[in-house]
Motif scaffolding. Structure first.
Motif, PDB file in Angstrom:
ATOM      1  N   GLU A 272      -6.955 -34.005  12.623  1.00  0.00           N
ATOM      2  CA  GLU A 272      -6.150 -32.804  12.837  1.00  0.00           C
ATOM      3  C   GLU A 272      -5.556 -32.241  11.544  1.00  0.00           C
ATOM      4  OE1 GLU A 272      -6.509 -34.147  16.962  1.00  0.00           O
ATOM      5  OE2 GLU A 272      -5.555 -35.297  15.376  1.00  0.00           O
ATOM      6  N   PHE A 273      -5.670 -32.979  10.419  1.00  0.00           N
ATOM      7  CA  PHE A 273      -5.040 -32.561   9.174  1.00  0.00           C
ATOM      8  C   PHE A 273      -6.042 -31.874   8.253  1.00  0.00           C
ATOM      9  CE2 PHE A 273      -2.174 -35.696  10.849  1.00  0.00           C
ATOM     10  CZ  PHE A 273      -0.913 -35.237  10.480  1.00  0.00           C
ATOM     11  N   THR A 306       0.641 -24.513  10.739  1.00  0.00           N
ATOM     12  CA  THR A 306      -0.450 -24.818  11.654  1.00  0.00           C
ATOM     13  C   THR A 306      -1.266 -23.553  11.917  1.00  0.00           C
ATOM     14  OG1 THR A 306       0.895 -24.354  13.618  1.00  0.00           O
ATOM     15  CG2 THR A 306       0.844 -26.637  12.839  1.00  0.00           C
ATOM     16  N   THR A 307      -2.473 -23.762  12.346  1.00  0.00           N
ATOM     17  CA  THR A 307      -3.303 -22.653  12.809  1.00  0.00           C
ATOM     18  C   THR A 307      -4.234 -23.183  13.886  1.00  0.00           C
ATOM     19  OG1 THR A 307      -4.650 -20.769  12.100  1.00  0.00           O
ATOM     20  CG2 THR A 307      -5.202 -22.913  11.143  1.00  0.00           C
ATOM     21  N   SER A 308      -4.743 -22.296  14.692  1.00  0.00           N
ATOM     22  CA  SER A 308      -5.550 -22.710  15.840  1.00  0.00           C
ATOM     23  C   SER A 308      -7.038 -22.611  15.546  1.00  0.00           C
ATOM     24  CB  SER A 308      -5.229 -21.819  17.049  1.00  0.00           C
ATOM     25  OG  SER A 308      -5.646 -20.487  16.793  1.00  0.00           O
ATOM     26  N   ARG A 309      -7.807 -23.288  16.358  1.00  0.00           N
ATOM     27  CA  ARG A 309      -9.268 -23.170  16.303  1.00  0.00           C
ATOM     28  C   ARG A 309      -9.671 -21.714  16.443  1.00  0.00           C
ATOM     29  NH1 ARG A 309     -13.378 -22.334  19.655  1.00  0.00           N
ATOM     30  NH2 ARG A 309     -15.303 -23.555  19.425  1.00  0.00           N
ATOM     31  N   GLN A 310      -9.065 -21.019  17.388  1.00  0.00           N
ATOM     32  CA  GLN A 310      -9.384 -19.625  17.636  1.00  0.00           C
ATOM     33  C   GLN A 310      -9.123 -18.775  16.400  1.00  0.00           C
ATOM     34  OE1 GLN A 310      -6.708 -17.217  20.264  1.00  0.00           O
ATOM     35  NE2 GLN A 310      -8.515 -17.102  21.573  1.00  0.00           N
ATOM     36  N   ASN A 311      -8.007 -19.008  15.738  1.00  0.00           N
ATOM     37  CA  ASN A 311      -7.653 -18.241  14.547  1.00  0.00           C
ATOM     38  C   ASN A 311      -8.633 -18.495  13.407  1.00  0.00           C
ATOM     39  OD1 ASN A 311      -5.969 -16.350  13.324  1.00  0.00           O
ATOM     40  ND2 ASN A 311      -4.626 -17.911  12.453  1.00  0.00           N
ATOM     41  N   ILE A 312      -9.066 -19.741  13.268  1.00  0.00           N
ATOM     42  CA  ILE A 312     -10.033 -20.089  12.224  1.00  0.00           C
ATOM     43  C   ILE A 312     -11.370 -19.390  12.476  1.00  0.00           C
ATOM     44  CG2 ILE A 312     -11.420 -21.984  11.273  1.00  0.00           C
ATOM     45  CD1 ILE A 312      -8.950 -23.782  11.647  1.00  0.00           C
ATOM     46  N   VAL A 313     -11.856 -19.474  13.718  1.00  0.00           N
ATOM     47  CA  VAL A 313     -13.148 -18.864  14.040  1.00  0.00           C
ATOM     48  C   VAL A 313     -13.098 -17.356  13.823  1.00  0.00           C
ATOM     49  CG1 VAL A 313     -14.761 -18.378  15.927  1.00  0.00           C
ATOM     50  CG2 VAL A 313     -13.871 -20.696  15.610  1.00  0.00           C
ATOM     51  N   ARG A 314     -12.025 -16.729  14.208  1.00  0.00           N
ATOM     52  CA  ARG A 314     -11.954 -15.271  14.137  1.00  0.00           C
ATOM     53  C   ARG A 314     -11.717 -14.752  12.709  1.00  0.00           C
ATOM     54  NH1 ARG A 314      -9.316 -13.530  20.004  1.00  0.00           N
ATOM     55  NH2 ARG A 314     -10.909 -14.625  21.209  1.00  0.00           N
ATOM     56  N   ASN A 315     -11.378 -15.635  11.790  1.00  0.00           N
ATOM     57  CA  ASN A 315     -11.216 -15.235  10.391  1.00  0.00           C
ATOM     58  C   ASN A 315     -12.331 -15.782   9.501  1.00  0.00           C
ATOM     59  OD1 ASN A 315      -8.464 -13.782   9.807  1.00  0.00           O
ATOM     60  ND2 ASN A 315      -8.000 -15.338  11.355  1.00  0.00           N
ATOM     61  N   VAL A 362       4.411 -35.843   9.290  1.00  0.00           N
ATOM     62  CA  VAL A 362       3.996 -35.316  10.590  1.00  0.00           C
ATOM     63  C   VAL A 362       3.287 -36.438  11.335  1.00  0.00           C
ATOM     64  CG1 VAL A 362       2.634 -33.578  11.787  1.00  0.00           C
ATOM     65  CG2 VAL A 362       3.710 -33.013   9.612  1.00  0.00           C
ATOM     66  N   THR A 363       3.867 -36.861  12.437  1.00  0.00           N
ATOM     67  CA  THR A 363       3.338 -38.025  13.140  1.00  0.00           C
ATOM     68  C   THR A 363       2.761 -37.719  14.518  1.00  0.00           C
ATOM     69  OG1 THR A 363       5.518 -38.509  14.062  1.00  0.00           O
ATOM     70  CG2 THR A 363       4.945 -39.563  11.962  1.00  0.00           C
ATOM     71  N   GLY A 364       3.070 -36.543  15.065  1.00  0.00           N
ATOM     72  CA  GLY A 364       2.592 -36.276  16.420  1.00  0.00           C
ATOM     73  C   GLY A 364       2.782 -34.832  16.822  1.00  0.00           C
ATOM     74  N   MET A 365       2.443 -34.574  18.064  1.00  0.00           N
ATOM     75  CA  MET A 365       2.565 -33.233  18.617  1.00  0.00           C
ATOM     76  C   MET A 365       3.155 -33.335  20.010  1.00  0.00           C
ATOM     77  SD  MET A 365      -0.432 -30.347  19.007  1.00  0.00           S
ATOM     78  CE  MET A 365      -0.660 -30.355  17.236  1.00  0.00           C
ATOM     79  N   LEU A 366       4.002 -32.374  20.341  1.00  0.00           N
ATOM     80  CA  LEU A 366       4.583 -32.298  21.679  1.00  0.00           C
ATOM     81  C   LEU A 366       3.877 -31.175  22.425  1.00  0.00           C
ATOM     82  CD1 LEU A 366       6.794 -33.213  23.693  1.00  0.00           C
ATOM     83  CD2 LEU A 366       8.254 -31.430  22.709  1.00  0.00           C
ATOM     84  N   ILE A 367       3.142 -31.546  23.476  1.00  0.00           N
ATOM     85  CA  ILE A 367       2.463 -30.570  24.329  1.00  0.00           C
ATOM     86  C   ILE A 367       2.886 -30.862  25.764  1.00  0.00           C
ATOM     87  CG2 ILE A 367       0.264 -29.490  24.943  1.00  0.00           C
ATOM     88  CD1 ILE A 367      -0.985 -30.825  22.540  1.00  0.00           C
TER      89      ILE A 367
END
Length: 376
Positions: A272-273, A306-315, A362-367
């Motif tokens: 994820e990094f 952070t950035t999303s998969r969607q943001n990466i693909v669209r740029n 950064v150790t985790g994510m809260l979802i």
């Protein structure tokens, strides 16, 4: 029998006293409900509750023993069933891609049957692959065996969208995916849902998914409709024990005021990094290969954002570095009380937060699941 044309809009779908039996087994018993045009209605229940049978009676894959389905006031039996199905998007868990066809041909099959020209089909396939964040220059020529489960599900969604139907039927479309990928696709689907503005009937057995996606939720049990309502109505005013058991919110989060972020956080792995100086095109190759939903962008040991998969693909076609398309995330510590964090996330319309320990790592994510956002 009338030849159906694509519905311009869906004003109302009426399911009136639908019943379906198989021998001594009653799969659906006298089910009546209205679907409001433009809403996403979820059918939820356990195995054998009748939710999939009910869904399939809307596009006549199953014919009821009694009862009527009407779309915009017209009995669907007045329509040619093949034309009806071609004008209703249908997405299932198994996807059903043709293994001998590449992605572009799978998506373009119905337009080809309908007599579209090659240029028109290619343009539509390109548009839809962009919509589901599969770069067409990479994925159009690939075959189903070359795709991951998440990628196949995106192709299945694109195929359902190809004729721009006003109605979609979705039967556990994300049910076979791992939890992280499932949450990612739910987020992406919400974006597509708002973009296309169509009527959707969605089957699931997962109450968290129902709460996340549904405008209203219809709970079924042993072939009968038990209760229909918004998530808040189901949580705070369950009409039966089955509803209270399925929602389970009060018991599941009875002591929510004692929870900390640590109780619900998920650990992050190295995949994820990402480095802030990584070209977006390189980041895209990485994020597509492992289906990661989010990139945690670092500058050395410091968090950039952070950035999303969607943001990466669209740029991907822009000459940018990953650090150029990052945003500042909500950050929390493992010791933070959960309720104030959830309230902050809800206010900022954030579906995730990064967890940073006392050493600044950064150790985790809260979802959090969607039930939580309805009870705080």
């Amino acid at each position: 029998m009338t030849s159906i044309h694509p519905f311009e809009t869906i004003d109302r779908i009426e399911l009136s006293h639908l019943t379906k039996t198989y021998g001594d087994v009653t799969a659906v018993s006298d089910v009546s409900l209205d679907v409001i045009g433009g809403e996403l209605l979820v059918l939820i229940g356990g195995s054998g509750s009748g939710k999939t049978t009910t869904l399939r009676m809307v596009n006549r894959l199953i014919e009821p023993d009694s009862g009527i389905v009407r779309i915009n006031g017209t009995d669907i039996r007045e329509f040619d069933e093949v034309r009806l199905r071609r004008n209703i998007g249908y997405v299932i868990q198994q996807i059903g891609l043709f293994s001998h066809m590449n992605v572009g041909d799978n998506i373009g099959l119905i337009p080809k049957i309908e007599g579209w020209g090659k240029e028109q089909i290619d343009a539509r396939v390109h548009e839809l692959l962009e919509m589901v964040d599969l770069p067409p220059e990479i994925f159009s020529a690939r075959y189903p065996r070359e795709l991951s489960g998440g990628q196949q599900q995106r192709v299945g969604l694109a195929r359902a969208l190809v004729m721009n139907p006003s109605l979609f039927l979705m039967d556990e479309p994300f049910g076979a995916l791992d939890p992280i990928l499932r949450k990612q696709l739910q987020e992406e689907f919400l974006t597509i849902k708002y973009d296309i503005g169509r009527t959707i009937i969605f089957v699931t057995h997962d109450i968290d998914e129902a709460f996340k996606l549904g405008d209203r939720i219809c709970i079924m049990h042993e072939g009968e409709l038990v209760q229909i309502g918004t998530p808040e109505e189901l949580i705070f005013h369950p009409e039966t024990d089955q509803v209270a058991h399925l929602v389970d919110a009060n018991r599941k989060y009875r002591h929510i005021e004692t929870f900390t972020v640590h109780d619900l956080m998920s650990p992050l792995s190295k995949r994820e990094f990402y480095e802030a100086n990584m070209p977006v095109s390189e980041a895209m190759a990485k994020i597509l290969s492992d289906e990661t939903g989010i990139a945690v962008v670092m500058e050395g040991n410091n968090l950039r954002g952070t950035t999303s998969r969607q943001n990466i693909v669209r740029n991907r076609k822009k000459n940018l570095l990953l650090g150029d398309i990052t945003t500042e995330p909500i950050t929390v510590t493992p010791e933070d009380a959960l309720v104030p964090v959830l309230q902050k996330m809800k206010t900022k319309n954030a579906s995730s937060a990064l967890v940073i320990n006392r050493e600044g790592e950064v150790t985790g994510m809260l979802i959090p699941d969607s039930v939580l956002f309805h009870i705080i």
